[in-house]
Design a protein around this motif. Structure first.
Motif, PDB file in Angstrom:
ATOM      1  N   TRP A   1       1.117  -7.880   4.994  1.00  0.00           N
ATOM      2  CA  TRP A   1       1.628  -6.936   4.008  1.00  0.00           C
ATOM      3  C   TRP A   1       3.053  -7.317   3.672  1.00  0.00           C
ATOM      4  O   TRP A   1       3.840  -7.669   4.544  1.00  0.00           O
ATOM      5  CB  TRP A   1       1.633  -5.506   4.559  1.00  0.00           C
TER       6      TRP A   1
ATOM      7  N   VAL B   1      -8.377  -6.812   2.748  1.00  0.00           N
ATOM      8  CA  VAL B   1      -7.061  -6.494   3.296  1.00  0.00           C
ATOM      9  C   VAL B   1      -6.308  -7.816   3.414  1.00  0.00           C
ATOM     10  O   VAL B   1      -6.843  -8.788   3.942  1.00  0.00           O
ATOM     11  CB  VAL B   1      -7.190  -5.818   4.673  1.00  0.00           C
TER      12      VAL B   1
ATOM     13  N   LEU C   1     -12.095  -3.360   1.400  1.00  0.00           N
ATOM     14  CA  LEU C   1     -11.525  -2.137   1.947  1.00  0.00           C
ATOM     15  C   LEU C   1     -12.161  -0.884   1.363  1.00  0.00           C
ATOM     16  O   LEU C   1     -12.202  -0.714   0.145  1.00  0.00           O
ATOM     17  CB  LEU C   1     -10.018  -2.120   1.677  1.00  0.00           C
TER      18      LEU C   1
ATOM     19  N   TRP D   1       0.862  -1.181   0.000  1.00  0.00           N
ATOM     20  CA  TRP D   1       0.000   0.000   0.000  1.00  0.00           C
ATOM     21  C   TRP D   1       0.898   1.230   0.000  1.00  0.00           C
ATOM     22  O   TRP D   1       2.050   1.187   0.427  1.00  0.00           O
ATOM     23  CB  TRP D   1      -0.955   0.013   1.194  1.00  0.00           C
TER      24      TRP D   1
ATOM     25  N   ILE E   1      -3.686   0.426  -2.957  1.00  0.00           N
ATOM     26  CA  ILE E   1      -3.376  -0.921  -2.505  1.00  0.00           C
ATOM     27  C   ILE E   1      -3.107  -1.740  -3.760  1.00  0.00           C
ATOM     28  O   ILE E   1      -3.809  -1.604  -4.766  1.00  0.00           O
ATOM     29  CB  ILE E   1      -4.514  -1.529  -1.656  1.00  0.00           C
TER      30      ILE E   1
END
Length: 137
Positions: A80, A76, A56, A12, A25
């Motif tokens: 990450w 999401v 999201l 992101w 994203i």
């Protein structure tokens, strides 16, 4: 670049581009972006993300006034940047999240602070979690 984590594979970014504030994203489905023009006298920019039916939704605002809101239609991710890409503030890593900017894409000199609030922690039951882990031992 205000801040980013990850890259175009899973990441992101929150950045300024062509007079707009943008939040992006990126992942399996490509890049998903919400953008809005930045008012000339803006002092505090906010990007707020929330889950809406598992996807999201991001709201961008300046000085308490909503500029844009968009459901990006993606969940999401569980993690990450599984490749170990860390959070950067004020500059971009060599592998960008979006094609909108070219690293290092330094932040404007007027950037003073970035705060990230992840909200309350989810409920955690130690005994239940321990039992779940131990049943595989």
């Amino acid at each position: 670049m205000l801040c980013e984590q990850g890259d175009w594979i899973s990441g992101w970014a929150w950045y300024l581009h062509d007079g707009e504030v943008r939040w992006c994203i990126a992942g399996k489905g490509g890049a998903h972006i919400v953008a809005a023009p930045v008012p000339a006298d803006a002092r505090v920019l906010v990007a707020h993300g929330a889950l809406d039916d598992g996807t999201l939704e991001v709201t961008l605002s300046a000085d308490g006034t909503e500029l844009a809101r968009r459901n990006l239609g993606v969940p999401v991710p569980l993690a990450w940047a599984p490749d170990g890409a860390f959070l950067t503030v004020g500059y971009a890593r060599p592998f960008p999240v979006s094609e909108d900017y070219a690293p290092p894409a330094p932040a404007p000199a007027s950037l003073v602070d970035v705060s990230i609030n992840v909200g309350p922690l989810p409920p955690f039951d130690f005994e239940t979690e321990l039992a779940r882990i131990m049943r595989h031992q």
